[in-house]
Design an enzyme around this catalytic site. Structure first.
Site, PDB file in Angstrom:
ATOM      1  N   LYS A  66      33.932  28.837   2.359  1.00 46.58           N
ATOM      2  CA  LYS A  66      32.448  28.450   2.376  1.00 46.58           C
ATOM      3  C   LYS A  66      31.871  28.116   0.871  1.00 46.58           C
ATOM      4  CE  LYS A  66      27.753  30.203   4.039  1.00 46.58           C
ATOM      5  NZ  LYS A  66      27.125  31.202   4.805  1.00 46.58           N
ATOM      6  N   SER A 103      24.408  30.153   8.738  1.00 50.79           N
ATOM      7  CA  SER A 103      24.547  29.162   7.846  1.00 50.79           C
ATOM      8  C   SER A 103      25.898  28.599   7.566  1.00 50.79           C
ATOM      9  CB  SER A 103      23.942  29.644   6.330  1.00 50.79           C
ATOM     10  OG  SER A 103      24.835  30.876   6.043  1.00 50.79           O
ATOM     11  N   SER A 105      25.094  34.799   9.756  1.00 49.78           N
ATOM     12  CA  SER A 105      25.387  33.672   9.241  1.00 49.78           C
ATOM     13  C   SER A 105      26.977  33.158   9.593  1.00 49.78           C
ATOM     14  CB  SER A 105      25.250  33.304   7.646  1.00 49.78           C
ATOM     15  OG  SER A 105      23.832  32.704   7.592  1.00 49.78           O
TER      16      SER A 105
END
Lengths: 487, 95
Positions: free
Chosen positions: A79, A154, A178
């Site tokens: 990420k 997310s 997330s």
């Protein structure tokens, strides 16, 4: 079978027996990214040349008979809020659009030590705030199961890259769900480790008492492999737990007979999509059939967890994001008259809508006159949530719940109503508030063919037990990774 | 609770955000809705409950006071939006 269709542990075997080289494998993933990511938009940065170079280096070491790490030659991606030395780390924000970290996050050092190959950086909601990856300043990632739908968030890029097989495994971060919610929306395995089990050093901070890095993988065996690589105490993170961790591969045995699993009533309310309820209860039945004891429990404080979460996380975010002032790194506005103006204008131009919303809420909750009514109260509720979990864990080893009230929604569907978007976190936030470990995995599909996820929650540092239960369930349903028909 | 535009301006100033007129209007509504949602906590009678800031019991963490290498000045300045002579460059603040 194309190499990218295989699991990490299968590929590890092929690399170790020298049937394939890391260079060959890395190139096959780069081809996969080149052909498929224009549809999915999971990546923000692809490090082609660096990845191939690294793969060659590892191949050479293997030929020489040098000692290699547990992820040697496996192409992974992380990420874009995890700092990678010399590689742009934007947090999907205009504020950090050009930011190239001068240091490596601890998890990156650990992955390097295990000789993993970094393919690139993955899209996310800006500063990890959101549940759909629509809040990225750069692109909207699509759900590989239905390109008109969100991948969740997310860590949407991390989950979509897994479901579309654009990396062997990925890392995400989980502040309120997330990792688990996108894993659920995309039909992959995602784990939020116990708070303190994985170093946060080099993870761009959102809410420091809740944030935790964790892996997303194709199956539970891969999850054990990934977890082994990233847990551990780190002197650079004073909240990391000074303790020894077991080898998670030991958890991979198909036996749940000694396990007691709790089903909290409140997680199956009317707001939960009927197909989701059905699928999770079916999984509970599967555990019973395998010999586990399953019982219904109550979590009274559940109703208040979401409000407490948004107050705590936004308060911490407003403090953490104060560092983006246009002075030391990140963007700087061109329109300013003095220093104060420079700060204010830079922050208005650099942050997106949702980030500003949370900074405002957090600043309000911490401001004079409101601190006791909101922030302190939220921290008191945190005590109650922790107590509720402790009570359940006196009688049970694990808790089984849905991951999200619904399956993946359409792009744009919830974008205009922040509260409706926040409601999607209801099943995952209590776990972060209490700092517990939890795993999200597929347990069926709805009538639109979209993946449904179930969540297994355990006591602090009981990852091994969670992995064992997840492994047994996986063995009971299917042995292969379910994948979307995409390309 | 009713949130006024003046409150939004006050909080925006504390948060060092130059909100546009349009953003101020939008955030007034958003904050009002979110605060109304957070007001749910007022239903709870929890005066006697101790707040928890950190779930994992960790005491103060100390380390030995030893000199170790830190990042190079050049590396630290590499992301600066403006720099001069090895320093971060900002507008003049003292007249």
């Amino acid at each position: 079978m194309a190499l990218f269709k295989k699991t990490a542990h299968e590929l590890k075997g092929l690399l170790e027996s020298k049937e394939i080289s890391s260079e060959e494998l890395t190139k096959s993933y780069i081809e996969r990214i080149d052909s498929i990511d224009q549809k999915v938009d999971a990546y923000l940065t692809v490090c082609k040349d660096q990845a191939i170079e690294k793969a060659k280096e590892i191949d050479k070491k293997r030929v020489n008979g040098d000692e290699l790490g547990a992820l040697a030659g496996l192409p992974i991606a992380v990420k874009d809020n995890i700092c990678t030395k010399g590689i742009k780390t934007s947090c999907a924000s205009k504020m950090l659009e050009e930011f190239v970290p001068p240091y490596e996050a601890t998890v990156m050092k650990q992955l390097n030590k295990e000789d993993a190959v970094l393919l690139g950086k993955l899209n996310m909601d800006e500063f990890a705030m959101g549940g759909s990856t629509e809040n990225s300043a750069f692109k909207v990632t699509k759900n590989p199961w239905d390109l008109e739908r969100v991948p969740g968030g997310s860590s949407g890029g991390s989950a979509a890259a897994m479901a579309s097989e654009q990396a062997v495994l990925t890392l995400g971060s989980d502040t309120g769900g997330s990792i688990r919610q996108p894993a659920s929306f995309c039909g992959v395995v995602g784990m939020k480790p116990t708070y303190g089990a994985v170093s946060r050093f080099g993870l761009v901070a959102f809410a420091s008492s809740l944030d935790q890095i964790g892996p997303l993988t194709k199956d539970v065996e891969d999850m054990a492999l990934a977890m082994n690589a990233i847990v551990g105490h780190d002197p650079y993170d004073s909240t990391s737990a000074p303790m020894d961790y077991p080898n998670f591969a030991e958890a991979l045995r198909n036996d749940v007979k000694d396990l007691r699993i709790a089903i909290p009533r409140e997680y199956f309310s009317d707001g939960v999509q009927p197909e989701v309820k059905e699928a999770v209860l079916k999984a509970a039945k599967a555990y019973e059939d395998m010999g586990a004891i399953v019982g219904e429990v109550s979590m009274n404080i559940m109703d208040y967890a979401l409000a407490a979460y948004y107050l705590i996380s936004s308060a911490e975010a407003s403090s953490n994001l104060a560092r983006y002032d246009g002075v030391k790194y990140g963007m700087r506005t061109e329109n300013f008259n003095n220093l104060l103006d420079l700060y204010k204008q830079t922050r208005d131009e650099g942050f997106g809508k949702e980030v500003k919303r949370r900074i405002m809420l957090g600043t309000y909750a911490l401001s004079s006159g409101y601190y006791d009514a909101y922030y302190k109260k939220a921290q008191q509720v945190r005590t109650l949530i922790k107590d509720d979990f402790d009570k359940i864990f006196m009688d049970y080893h694990l808790i089984l719940t849905p991951v999200a009230p619904t399956t993946a929604f359409k792009i744009g569907e919830k974008a205009s109503d922040p509260i409706e978007m926040y409601m999607g976190d209801i099943c995952t936030v209590p776990v972060n508030i209490a700092g517990l470990p939890a795993l999200s995995m597929n347990c069926g599909f709805d009538n639109n063919g979209l993946p449904i996820g179930m969540q297994l929650v355990g006591k602090g540092f009981s990852e091994k037990k969670i992995l064992r239960a997840a492994y047994a369930y996986e063995q009971s349903i299917t042995k292969s990774f379910v994948r979307p028909s995409l390309g | 609770m009713k949130i006024t535009k003046e409150q939004v301006q006050h909080v925006a100033n504390l948060a060092r955000l130059n909100l546009t007129e349009e953003e101020q209007v939008e955030l007034t509504t958003d904050l009002e809705n979110i605060i109304a949602f957070a007001d749910k906590l007022n239903e709870l009678n929890i005066e006697h409950i101790k707040p928890t800031a950190h779930v994992i019991p960790i005491e103060n963490v100390f380390r030995k006071d030893e000199v170790r290498p830190s990042l190079e000045r050049e590396d630290l300045l590499s992301n600066a939006p403006d720099k001069q002579e090895g320093c971060f460059y900002v507008p003049k603040i003292v007249e």
